[in-house]
Design a protein around this motif. Sequence first.
Motif, PDB file in Angstrom:
ATOM      1  N   SER A 116       0.823  -1.211   0.000  1.00  0.00           N
ATOM      2  CA  SER A 116       0.000   0.000   0.000  1.00  0.00           C
ATOM      3  C   SER A 116       0.857   1.261   0.000  1.00  0.00           C
ATOM      4  O   SER A 116       0.563   2.227  -0.700  1.00  0.00           O
ATOM      5  N   PHE A 117       1.927   1.245   0.789  1.00  0.00           N
ATOM      6  CA  PHE A 117       2.803   2.412   0.835  1.00  0.00           C
ATOM      7  C   PHE A 117       3.448   2.670  -0.525  1.00  0.00           C
ATOM      8  O   PHE A 117       3.781   3.803  -0.856  1.00  0.00           O
ATOM      9  N   TYR A 118       3.613   1.625  -1.312  1.00  0.00           N
ATOM     10  CA  TYR A 118       4.191   1.781  -2.646  1.00  0.00           C
ATOM     11  C   TYR A 118       3.155   2.293  -3.646  1.00  0.00           C
ATOM     12  O   TYR A 118       3.447   3.166  -4.467  1.00  0.00           O
ATOM     13  N   SER A 119       1.942   1.774  -3.572  1.00  0.00           N
ATOM     14  CA  SER A 119       0.961   2.077  -4.617  1.00  0.00           C
ATOM     15  C   SER A 119       0.278   3.431  -4.436  1.00  0.00           C
ATOM     16  O   SER A 119      -0.015   4.119  -5.414  1.00  0.00           O
ATOM     17  N   VAL A 120       0.023   3.827  -3.193  1.00  0.00           N
ATOM     18  CA  VAL A 120      -0.779   5.029  -2.968  1.00  0.00           C
ATOM     19  C   VAL A 120      -0.113   6.296  -3.508  1.00  0.00           C
ATOM     20  O   VAL A 120      -0.769   7.103  -4.182  1.00  0.00           O
TER      21      VAL A 120
END
Length: 501
Positions: free
Chosen positions: A112-116
């Motif tokens: 999530s930290f990568y995609s957001v």
Amino acid sequence: MLRTIKIAVLGLAALATMQACTKDDVLELEPEFTLEGLQSPANIDQVEQVLLGAYARFRDANYYGSGSGTGGGWSMMPDVMSDNLYETRSTLANSRTMADWTYNQNTGQVSSFYSVPYAVIANANLVLRDIDKYTTTANQGRANRLKGQALAIRAQAHFDLFRYFAINYDRNGTTPAVAYVEEFVLPSPNAVQPPRMTNKDFYDNLFADLGQAATLLADVDQPINPAGALTRPYIDLAGVYAIQARTNLYAGQWAEAATAATNAINLRPLVNGVTNPAAFAGMYNETNAGEIIWNVQFESGQSGPTFLTYFATNRRSYFRPAPEVADTLGTTGLIRNNDVRYTAYFSPISDNNSRGLAITKYRGKGANVSDGNANFPVLRTGEMYLIRSEALARSGQAGPAMQDLNTLRANRIAGYVAENLSGQALLDAIANERRRELIAEGHRFFDLKRTTRTIQRGQVCGTDLSPSGDCTLEPTAREWALPIPETVVRANASQQQNPGY
């Protein structure tokens, strides 16, 4: 990366319905356009709506927002992952993997930290793709305002990714940073698969975006943040200067960091919390804009940054400040009860028959509201003083560096007596002041990564007060850089995995 871009595109219809500001702010978004319309804006009004969508994405529970015991990637998680906070017995254990540094390439929060942030970048790139189509001599100022913000947003989101996923922050390093995506790409089998850039190439792109943003935002049609408002939910020229100051500090470009910090300070003066504590505390409960340079706006029903560490509605504390930072009496630790930050940041609470201090700076809007709906101050002037102080100290200018540190402290601590430090003692004092000033504002893990690369948790770690596992993160540990998610590596063969994963 393809996965990230696809998520961003499919989310455009949803974020067209989101509102990134209040009725009293610059714009009121009432979209009436379809997904297809927002992928291909037909006029400058629709371009502006896409820009508001980018701001809305900063509220994501894994960006500056949070969920119940989870999320908060760039708000409170860097404190959870450092030595500033400790996990309590009231924990939900939702973020224990992150807190104990046991994450890997398949950890959900890492993905999530990568995609957001890339979803934010997709919106910014859509603005940048189309804004020039609708720019005329008559609306040049408006176009500058939209394009400058989009460039600043793109730079900010990329830099946030870089802080977690880069191996180090060396300005001219050849180690892999992250992909700097400058095009809006629809998902397809033949879509471009961007590789990770070197640190040098990454910084070159970052500083180019920020330089162009500063030029554009110096010539706009109207104020980006209304004068006299209680919030500053958009990145204006002061915001660009502040981002330049922060990024140059990480890059070790001391003169550039000091200059940019000065530019930001000149536009947003420091608040004297000793003589005006309401103005200082008001930055966190939306009763005063104080020294906010840019805040992410959370309206009713949009959650807020607190729920990773403190559940405001039932006063349950998942992570508490380490005793080395502050205690329930305010008589020991870095932040004490003669410091305006003590009452603005903390409250003593009891949960599960355990009394302790909780991070309550984001408990709600208004003096007595405790619903957890609060804004997040991404950039403010206190940080700019600390950036300038550190940049001056590291470039051999101890006197001016000490002056900035003394000025900040005198505006926070009642009865403060100025000090005169130099060398390592001065750098240590600046580091401690960053812990005081910026706790729960998304800095500590990154500060340690860019300086000492060591975490040594204090007296609570490993005791029956906290279920925390490992108390030390060594300088050579792989966990200083988050892994590139497995799904991304599988989808994009050019995405090199970080060492050790």
